[in-house]
Design a protein around this motif. Structure first.
Motif, PDB file in Angstrom:
ATOM      1  N   ARG A   1       6.426   3.153 133.576  1.00  0.00           N
ATOM      2  CA  ARG A   1       6.670   4.467 132.981  1.00  0.00           C
ATOM      3  C   ARG A   1       8.144   4.628 132.621  1.00  0.00           C
ATOM      4  O   ARG A   1       8.482   5.141 131.552  1.00  0.00           O
ATOM      5  N   VAL A   2       9.031   4.191 133.514  1.00  0.00           N
ATOM      6  CA  VAL A   2      10.465   4.292 133.250  1.00  0.00           C
ATOM      7  C   VAL A   2      10.847   3.431 132.049  1.00  0.00           C
ATOM      8  O   VAL A   2      11.591   3.870 131.162  1.00  0.00           O
ATOM      9  N   ALA A   3      10.330   2.204 132.012  1.00  0.00           N
ATOM     10  CA  ALA A   3      10.654   1.304 130.907  1.00  0.00           C
ATOM     11  C   ALA A   3      10.194   1.886 129.573  1.00  0.00           C
ATOM     12  O   ALA A   3      10.889   1.774 128.556  1.00  0.00           O
ATOM     13  N   THR A   4       9.040   2.523 129.571  1.00  0.00           N
ATOM     14  CA  THR A   4       8.528   3.136 128.342  1.00  0.00           C
ATOM     15  C   THR A   4       9.461   4.233 127.850  1.00  0.00           C
ATOM     16  O   THR A   4       9.748   4.340 126.654  1.00  0.00           O
ATOM     17  N   ILE A   5       9.968   5.052 128.764  1.00  0.00           N
ATOM     18  CA  ILE A   5      10.876   6.137 128.386  1.00  0.00           C
ATOM     19  C   ILE A   5      12.203   5.577 127.877  1.00  0.00           C
ATOM     20  O   ILE A   5      12.770   6.069 126.898  1.00  0.00           O
ATOM     21  N   VAL A   6      12.701   4.534 128.551  1.00  0.00           N
ATOM     22  CA  VAL A   6      13.954   3.921 128.123  1.00  0.00           C
ATOM     23  C   VAL A   6      13.813   3.336 126.726  1.00  0.00           C
ATOM     24  O   VAL A   6      14.687   3.507 125.859  1.00  0.00           O
ATOM     25  N   LEU A   7      12.704   2.658 126.465  1.00  0.00           N
ATOM     26  CA  LEU A   7      12.474   2.092 125.135  1.00  0.00           C
ATOM     27  C   LEU A   7      12.376   3.191 124.085  1.00  0.00           C
ATOM     28  O   LEU A   7      12.874   3.053 122.962  1.00  0.00           O
ATOM     29  N   ALA A   8      11.743   4.298 124.454  1.00  0.00           N
ATOM     30  CA  ALA A   8      11.608   5.412 123.522  1.00  0.00           C
ATOM     31  C   ALA A   8      12.953   6.038 123.199  1.00  0.00           C
ATOM     32  O   ALA A   8      13.154   6.609 122.124  1.00  0.00           O
TER      33      ALA A   8
END
Length: 228
Positions: free
Chosen positions: A150-157
């Motif tokens: 979930r964190v990685a997805t937000i960072v990529l976004a």
């Protein structure tokens, strides 16, 4: 995630640098660190002197040497906690204080086992068979596997703009953000959380970074966020 970054910039990063790199801990460093975490009244002056020596001579070398989260590292912290009791520093467990110190020494390896975090991890469905740090962290790392995505997805976004201004590595961000997620589930006051992250959201910065100032001057909005 905003709370994790805000707390890191507000003092956690500076203390982590000090705990990991200082040749020896000083009474002033310990006093400031205890005050930062609201632990000043937990120990008498004589106990603080004993604690300083114990942390510097026994705990810090072990925590700084821990390279990755592991059952062995968590078990060793339990053993050090028992050593503190046997040394007469306190008649009860130093788990909350000691795990905060371990987090300062190796924040990508250890997470604080505070009362709120323990309540939080049970509230989201994990059972803790005992009060040991090892049991807590094994449950923490199970949640970590899901939370990291979930964190990685937000960072990529957030895009490349966030990556160009690094504050904390991604693995560290996951550890500290999950700790905050558990504290919130365990009853951390929403008002205090809002004060911590005010007045604007922080930029997500990943990989590297230098020792930050304790003062926060504001935050950039992430893609899709609104102020407040």
């Amino acid at each position: 995630m905003s709370a994790a970054i805000a707390a890191w910039r507000a003092g956690e990063a500076a203390f982590s640098v000090e705990m990991r790199s200082a040749a020896a801990l000083t009474p002033r460093t310990l006093d400031c660190w205890l005050a930062f975490h609201g632990l000043t009244d937990r120990l008498r002056p004589a106990q603080c002197r004993q604690l300083l020596g114990f942390l510097d001579d026994v705990a810090r070398p072990v925590f700084r040497a821990a390279g990755t989260p592991s059952s062995e590292a968590f078990t060793r912290l339990d053993e050090i906690n028992f050593e503190a009791v046997r040394a007469g520093i306190t008649t009860a467990s130093l788990m909350g204080l000691l795990t905060r110190f371990a987090c300062a020494c190796a924040p990508a390896v250890y997470a604080p086992a505070t009362q709120r975090a323990r309540r939080g991890i049970q509230a989201i469905g994990h059972r803790l068979p005992d009060m040991s740090y090892r049991s807590y962290m094994l449950a923490f790392m199970k949640e970590h596997e899901r939370f990291a995505d979930r964190v990685a997805t937000i960072v990529l976004a957030a895009g490349s703009a966030a990556a160009k201004r690094p504050v904390m590595p991604l693995d560290l961000l996951v550890m500290r953000a999950l700790d905050w997620r558990l504290m919130m589930a365990g009853g951390y006051p929403v008002g205090q959380l809002e004060t911590l992250v005010a007045p604007q959201p922080l930029p997500i910065r990943i990989a590297g970074g230098s020792r930050p100032s304790a003062a926060r001057t504001g935050r950039d909005l992430l893609p899709g966020e609104t102020a407040g």
